[in-house]
Design an enzyme around this catalytic site. Structure first.
Site, PDB file in Angstrom:
ATOM      1  N   GLY A 110      -8.321  19.299  -6.251  1.00 52.61           N
ATOM      2  CA  GLY A 110      -7.193  19.488  -5.351  1.00 52.61           C
ATOM      3  C   GLY A 110      -7.235  20.769  -4.547  1.00 52.61           C
ATOM      4  O   GLY A 110      -6.499  20.918  -3.566  1.00 52.61           O
ATOM      5  N   HIS A 154       0.856  -1.192   0.000  1.00 49.51           N
ATOM      6  CA  HIS A 154       0.000   0.000   0.000  1.00 49.51           C
ATOM      7  C   HIS A 154       0.892   1.243   0.000  1.00 49.51           C
ATOM      8  O   HIS A 154       1.750   1.400   0.867  1.00 49.51           O
ATOM      9  CB  HIS A 154      -0.889  -0.022   1.243  1.00 49.51           C
ATOM     10  CG  HIS A 154      -1.801   1.150   1.356  1.00 49.51           C
ATOM     11  ND1 HIS A 154      -1.467   2.273   2.086  1.00 49.51           N
ATOM     12  CD2 HIS A 154      -3.020   1.391   0.838  1.00 49.51           C
ATOM     13  CE1 HIS A 154      -2.458   3.152   2.019  1.00 49.51           C
ATOM     14  NE2 HIS A 154      -3.408   2.643   1.274  1.00 49.51           N
TER      15      HIS A 154
END
Length: 364
Positions: free
Chosen positions: A312, A120
């Site tokens: 963002g 991950h």
């Protein structure tokens, strides 16, 4: 009502880095992992933040992550590379792969770097921001363990494989898209189950393939891809790039970090870096991006909409707020980190900050 407990982001990052160091991880590795976790919390992506500390430590203890592995370039050409993470922390592997991609892009205009043998790797935005600092455009994808069915299927086969893109701008905030390919994060369903709440229809199916509003049944079944067949197709393509092409796991061969304690995850990633200066001067590009962003934000707004945001931008504002006011952690996470700290002789309360009522009011 008591004020929320928050943590200074720098001190919390130091705490996490010290925890990993105390667990035997090299300082340079511990620092990258802690940085990745804190950056996720700062951007409001709590599911990829310090909440992952415990599972990362457990996977080290169970030899499911090798924090001493040396990441290798297995195969390369002038503009491509295959990186073998050797089961090192995903954020360390991803950082190494990004460095390779940026170096090759600066030399050749663009670069494609595949990764196998990873774990991950945190948020895609973590790497997008680093590429933006180098005045690069970056597209990065990763596969993940099974949580979504193929369209028409009833059981998980592909992951909520994330896609992130970063593009620099000038005076305006950069464009950063970072998303999973599922309709909703599985973590939201977990929270609903813990609270005994129902979930909206369309989020998930039960193990029999039936649409459900029961959070517990959804966890036994599958989350659904965004946009139906379109999200499924995008997720599958990411799996092909990050898994099939690189030699990493794909589909059911990407192992679950919470459930599989026999084999490494073997996650795959794929980085595409583009050197803007090989196309047009960087300042001209930034000017054009600023113009583009400003014109979008100046578009007529729908009723009750005060501002149009670019991808963002909201996360950037969260970073500013959290760096000023601290990162607020759920009680369960705090208790978990306290226990971890006690195990290694570290005190998380040293990172704790308290806001007075006036500060809380002024900062919303």
């Amino acid at each position: 009502m008591s004020l929320p407990t928050r943590y200074d982001w720098k001190k919390l990052q130091d705490f996490c880095a010290n925890v990993f160091s105390a667990a035997g991880v090299k300082k340079e590795v511990a620092d990258v992992v802690a940085d990745s976790l804190i950056q996720a919390d700062l951007r409001g992506v709590e599911s990829h933040g310090v909440v992952r500390t415990a599972i990362y430590l457990k996977r080290i203890e169970q030899d499911m992550i090798d924090p001493f592995a040396e990441v290798e370039i297995e195969n390369e050409s002038v503009a491509t590379a295959l990186v073998n993470g050797k089961n090192q922390f995903g954020s360390v592997v991803g950082t190494k792969a990004l460095e390779v991609a940026i170096k090759k892009a600066k030399e050749n205009g663009a670069a494609l770097v595949g990764v196998k043998g990873s774990n991950h790797f945190g948020t895609g935005a973590y790497y997008a921001l680093k590429a933006i600092e180098q005045e690069m455009i970056l597209l990065v994808v990763s596969n993940a363990s099974q949580t979504m069915p193929p369209t028409g299927g009833i059981r998980p086969f592909i992951g909520t494989n994330p896609l992130a893109v970063g593009v620099p701008a000038g005076k305006e905030e950069p464009f950063i898209m970072d998303m999973a390919t599922s309709l909703v994060a599985r973590g939201k369903i977990i929270v609903a189950a813990q609270k005994g709440e129902s979930i909206p229809l369309g989020w998930a199916i039960d193990k029999g393939g039936n649409p459900t509003t029961d959070a517990e049944a959804a966890l036994e079944g599958s989350v659904l891809p965004m946009g139906g067949p379109k999200g499924y197709a995008i997720s599958m393509f990411i799996d092909i790039l990050a898994g099939v092409l690189t030699g990493a796991g794909f589909g059911k061969y990407v192992n679950n970090m919470y459930e599989n304690w026999e084999e490494p995850q073997n996650v795959g990633h794929f980085f595409i870096a583009i050197d803007i200066k090989k196309f047009i001067p960087i300042e001209l590009f930034k000017q054009r991006m600023d113009q583009y962003i400003c014109e979008i934000k100046a578009e007529p707004k729908a009723p009750n909409v005060e501002e149009i945001f670019i991808p963002g931008e909201l996360e950037h504002r969260k970073v500013i707020e959290k760096k000023t006011n601290g990162i607020e952690l759920p009680l369960k996470v705090v208790q978990e980190l306290q226990k971890i700290g006690e195990r290694y002789g570290l005190d998380i309360t040293q990172a704790q900050i308290t806001l007075n009522t006036e500060e809380v009011t002024n900062n919303g």
